[in-house]
Design a protein around this motif. Structure first.
Motif, PDB file in Angstrom:
ATOM      1  N   SER A   1       0.815  -1.220   0.000  1.00  0.00           N
ATOM      2  CA  SER A   1       0.000   0.000   0.000  1.00  0.00           C
ATOM      3  C   SER A   1       0.844   1.263   0.000  1.00  0.00           C
ATOM      4  O   SER A   1       0.359   2.341  -0.350  1.00  0.00           O
ATOM      5  CB  SER A   1      -0.928   0.007   1.226  1.00  0.00           C
ATOM      6  OG  SER A   1      -0.173  -0.094   2.417  1.00  0.00           O
ATOM      7  N   ILE A   2       2.108   1.142   0.403  1.00  0.00           N
ATOM      8  CA  ILE A   2       3.018   2.293   0.433  1.00  0.00           C
ATOM      9  C   ILE A   2       4.215   1.978  -0.446  1.00  0.00           C
ATOM     10  O   ILE A   2       4.846   0.927  -0.316  1.00  0.00           O
ATOM     11  CB  ILE A   2       3.496   2.586   1.864  1.00  0.00           C
ATOM     12  CG1 ILE A   2       2.300   2.947   2.748  1.00  0.00           C
ATOM     13  CG2 ILE A   2       4.528   3.703   1.870  1.00  0.00           C
ATOM     14  CD1 ILE A   2       2.656   3.044   4.215  1.00  0.00           C
ATOM     15  N   THR A   3       4.509   2.903  -1.346  1.00  0.00           N
ATOM     16  CA  THR A   3       5.704   2.798  -2.192  1.00  0.00           C
ATOM     17  C   THR A   3       6.429   4.130  -2.182  1.00  0.00           C
ATOM     18  O   THR A   3       5.792   5.196  -2.177  1.00  0.00           O
ATOM     19  CB  THR A   3       5.364   2.403  -3.634  1.00  0.00           C
ATOM     20  OG1 THR A   3       4.468   3.374  -4.179  1.00  0.00           O
ATOM     21  CG2 THR A   3       4.720   1.035  -3.696  1.00  0.00           C
ATOM     22  N   ASN A   4       7.738   4.082  -2.170  1.00  0.00           N
ATOM     23  CA  ASN A   4       8.553   5.279  -2.197  1.00  0.00           C
ATOM     24  C   ASN A   4       9.622   5.142  -3.271  1.00  0.00           C
ATOM     25  O   ASN A   4      10.084   4.020  -3.555  1.00  0.00           O
ATOM     26  CB  ASN A   4       9.230   5.505  -0.838  1.00  0.00           C
ATOM     27  CG  ASN A   4       8.224   5.846   0.250  1.00  0.00           C
ATOM     28  OD1 ASN A   4       7.236   6.518   0.010  1.00  0.00           O
ATOM     29  ND2 ASN A   4       8.485   5.366   1.454  1.00  0.00           N
ATOM     30  N   TYR A   5      10.033   6.277  -3.828  1.00  0.00           N
ATOM     31  CA  TYR A   5      11.047   6.285  -4.875  1.00  0.00           C
ATOM     32  C   TYR A   5      12.006   7.444  -4.655  1.00  0.00           C
ATOM     33  O   TYR A   5      11.598   8.528  -4.227  1.00  0.00           O
ATOM     34  CB  TYR A   5      10.404   6.445  -6.256  1.00  0.00           C
ATOM     35  CG  TYR A   5       9.423   5.369  -6.618  1.00  0.00           C
ATOM     36  CD1 TYR A   5       8.075   5.512  -6.336  1.00  0.00           C
ATOM     37  CD2 TYR A   5       9.853   4.195  -7.242  1.00  0.00           C
ATOM     38  CE1 TYR A   5       7.167   4.515  -6.652  1.00  0.00           C
ATOM     39  CE2 TYR A   5       8.944   3.194  -7.575  1.00  0.00           C
ATOM     40  CZ  TYR A   5       7.605   3.360  -7.270  1.00  0.00           C
ATOM     41  OH  TYR A   5       6.714   2.372  -7.591  1.00  0.00           O
ATOM     42  N   VAL A   6      13.249   7.219  -4.989  1.00  0.00           N
ATOM     43  CA  VAL A   6      14.194   8.330  -5.025  1.00  0.00           C
ATOM     44  C   VAL A   6      13.819   9.227  -6.209  1.00  0.00           C
ATOM     45  O   VAL A   6      13.273   8.750  -7.219  1.00  0.00           O
ATOM     46  CB  VAL A   6      15.642   7.798  -5.140  1.00  0.00           C
ATOM     47  CG1 VAL A   6      15.884   7.148  -6.499  1.00  0.00           C
ATOM     48  CG2 VAL A   6      16.651   8.877  -4.862  1.00  0.00           C
ATOM     49  N   ASP A   7      14.064  10.507  -6.101  1.00  0.00           N
ATOM     50  CA  ASP A   7      13.600  11.454  -7.119  1.00  0.00           C
ATOM     51  C   ASP A   7      14.083  11.098  -8.520  1.00  0.00           C
ATOM     52  O   ASP A   7      13.352  11.288  -9.504  1.00  0.00           O
ATOM     53  CB  ASP A   7      14.067  12.866  -6.761  1.00  0.00           C
ATOM     54  CG  ASP A   7      13.270  13.467  -5.617  1.00  0.00           C
ATOM     55  OD1 ASP A   7      13.717  14.494  -5.070  1.00  0.00           O
ATOM     56  OD2 ASP A   7      12.205  12.915  -5.264  1.00  0.00           O
ATOM     57  N   SER A   8      15.276  10.578  -8.628  1.00  0.00           N
ATOM     58  CA  SER A   8      15.863  10.335  -9.942  1.00  0.00           C
ATOM     59  C   SER A   8      15.159   9.235 -10.742  1.00  0.00           C
ATOM     60  O   SER A   8      15.367   9.111 -11.949  1.00  0.00           O
ATOM     61  CB  SER A   8      17.347   9.997  -9.815  1.00  0.00           C
ATOM     62  OG  SER A   8      17.521   8.847  -9.018  1.00  0.00           O
ATOM     63  N   VAL A   9      14.316   8.430 -10.082  1.00  0.00           N
ATOM     64  CA  VAL A   9      13.643   7.344 -10.793  1.00  0.00           C
ATOM     65  C   VAL A   9      12.128   7.510 -10.810  1.00  0.00           C
ATOM     66  O   VAL A   9      11.425   6.699 -11.445  1.00  0.00           O
ATOM     67  CB  VAL A   9      14.006   5.952 -10.208  1.00  0.00           C
ATOM     68  CG1 VAL A   9      15.507   5.780 -10.115  1.00  0.00           C
ATOM     69  CG2 VAL A   9      13.338   5.721  -8.856  1.00  0.00           C
ATOM     70  N   LYS A  10      11.627   8.528 -10.156  1.00  0.00           N
ATOM     71  CA  LYS A  10      10.173   8.742 -10.127  1.00  0.00           C
ATOM     72  C   LYS A  10       9.622   8.895 -11.542  1.00  0.00           C
ATOM     73  O   LYS A  10      10.191   9.612 -12.357  1.00  0.00           O
ATOM     74  CB  LYS A  10       9.831   9.970  -9.283  1.00  0.00           C
ATOM     75  CG  LYS A  10       9.948   9.743  -7.794  1.00  0.00           C
ATOM     76  CD  LYS A  10       9.584  10.995  -7.018  1.00  0.00           C
ATOM     77  CE  LYS A  10       9.703  10.766  -5.522  1.00  0.00           C
ATOM     78  NZ  LYS A  10       9.431  12.001  -4.729  1.00  0.00           N
ATOM     79  N   GLY A  11       8.524   8.209 -11.806  1.00  0.00           N
ATOM     80  CA  GLY A  11       7.917   8.257 -13.125  1.00  0.00           C
ATOM     81  C   GLY A  11       8.508   7.272 -14.108  1.00  0.00           C
ATOM     82  O   GLY A  11       7.961   7.078 -15.196  1.00  0.00           O
ATOM     83  N   ARG A  12       9.632   6.647 -13.759  1.00  0.00           N
ATOM     84  CA  ARG A  12      10.277   5.681 -14.658  1.00  0.00           C
ATOM     85  C   ARG A  12      10.283   4.274 -14.069  1.00  0.00           C
ATOM     86  O   ARG A  12      10.179   3.292 -14.806  1.00  0.00           O
ATOM     87  CB  ARG A  12      11.715   6.107 -14.946  1.00  0.00           C
ATOM     88  CG  ARG A  12      11.844   7.453 -15.608  1.00  0.00           C
ATOM     89  CD  ARG A  12      13.296   7.728 -16.048  1.00  0.00           C
ATOM     90  NE  ARG A  12      14.227   7.732 -14.936  1.00  0.00           N
ATOM     91  CZ  ARG A  12      15.275   6.921 -14.838  1.00  0.00           C
ATOM     92  NH1 ARG A  12      15.522   6.048 -15.790  1.00  0.00           N
ATOM     93  NH2 ARG A  12      16.100   7.010 -13.800  1.00  0.00           N
ATOM     94  N   PHE A  13      10.447   4.170 -12.761  1.00  0.00           N
ATOM     95  CA  PHE A  13      10.512   2.872 -12.093  1.00  0.00           C
ATOM     96  C   PHE A  13       9.211   2.623 -11.331  1.00  0.00           C
ATOM     97  O   PHE A  13       8.613   3.555 -10.778  1.00  0.00           O
ATOM     98  CB  PHE A  13      11.669   2.831 -11.094  1.00  0.00           C
ATOM     99  CG  PHE A  13      13.043   2.815 -11.698  1.00  0.00           C
ATOM    100  CD1 PHE A  13      13.256   3.074 -13.051  1.00  0.00           C
ATOM    101  CD2 PHE A  13      14.151   2.533 -10.910  1.00  0.00           C
ATOM    102  CE1 PHE A  13      14.535   3.057 -13.606  1.00  0.00           C
ATOM    103  CE2 PHE A  13      15.432   2.505 -11.437  1.00  0.00           C
ATOM    104  CZ  PHE A  13      15.613   2.781 -12.785  1.00  0.00           C
ATOM    105  N   THR A  14       8.817   1.362 -11.262  1.00  0.00           N
ATOM    106  CA  THR A  14       7.646   0.967 -10.502  1.00  0.00           C
ATOM    107  C   THR A  14       7.972  -0.280  -9.692  1.00  0.00           C
ATOM    108  O   THR A  14       8.409  -1.287 -10.263  1.00  0.00           O
ATOM    109  CB  THR A  14       6.450   0.678 -11.419  1.00  0.00           C
ATOM    110  OG1 THR A  14       6.164   1.828 -12.214  1.00  0.00           O
ATOM    111  CG2 THR A  14       5.224   0.322 -10.589  1.00  0.00           C
ATOM    112  N   ILE A  15       7.743  -0.189  -8.393  1.00  0.00           N
ATOM    113  CA  ILE A  15       7.961  -1.335  -7.518  1.00  0.00           C
ATOM    114  C   ILE A  15       6.616  -2.000  -7.251  1.00  0.00           C
ATOM    115  O   ILE A  15       5.587  -1.322  -7.125  1.00  0.00           O
ATOM    116  CB  ILE A  15       8.646  -0.908  -6.201  1.00  0.00           C
ATOM    117  CG1 ILE A  15       9.125  -2.119  -5.412  1.00  0.00           C
ATOM    118  CG2 ILE A  15       7.747  -0.013  -5.371  1.00  0.00           C
ATOM    119  CD1 ILE A  15      10.022  -1.746  -4.223  1.00  0.00           C
TER     120      ILE A  15
END
Length: 125
Positions: free
Chosen positions: A56-70
């Protein structure tokens, strides 16, 4: 014995995609948040993404936001990292890791107790 095994790395051209998998054995993955980290040559290991136990919670480093999906499939004891629009700056060894049981998502390396052996991702033309 608690074990995490990454797979799915390889060589890909800029703009391409890869999907990494983190398979767990020896424990119930649903009891653990999972983080993905990466370490590029000559650089410190950095947190890339994490997912809570139920997803229910996912976090991303800014450099991969919008490109990577966990994502995760607890029934298969596996966590995935879908990586799109890859660039040479994404070249690194990618690791999955688990904190203590019932622990929370974190981007800090010191919060994780269990680590996989890593899988190499190389983005190059």
């Amino acid at each position: 014995q608690l074990q995490l095994v990454e797979s799915g790395g390889g060589l890909v051209q800029p703009g391409g995609s890869l999907r990494l998998s983190c398979a767990a054995s020896g424990f119930t993955l649903a009891n653990y948040a999972i983080g993905w980290f990466r370490q590029a040559p000559g650089k410190e290991r950095e947190g890339v993404s994490c997912i809570s136990r139920r997803g229910s919670i996912t976090n991303y480093v800014d450099s991969v936001k919008g490109r990577f999906t966990i994502s995760r499939d607890n029934a298969k004891n596996t966590v995935y990292l879908q990586m799109n629009s890859l660039s040479p700056e994404d070249t690194a060894v990618y690791y999955c890791a688990a904190p203590r049981m019932y622990g929370s998502c974190s981007g800090r390396e010191r919060d994780y107790q269990y680590w996989g052996q890593g899988t190499q991702v190389t983005v190059s033309s």
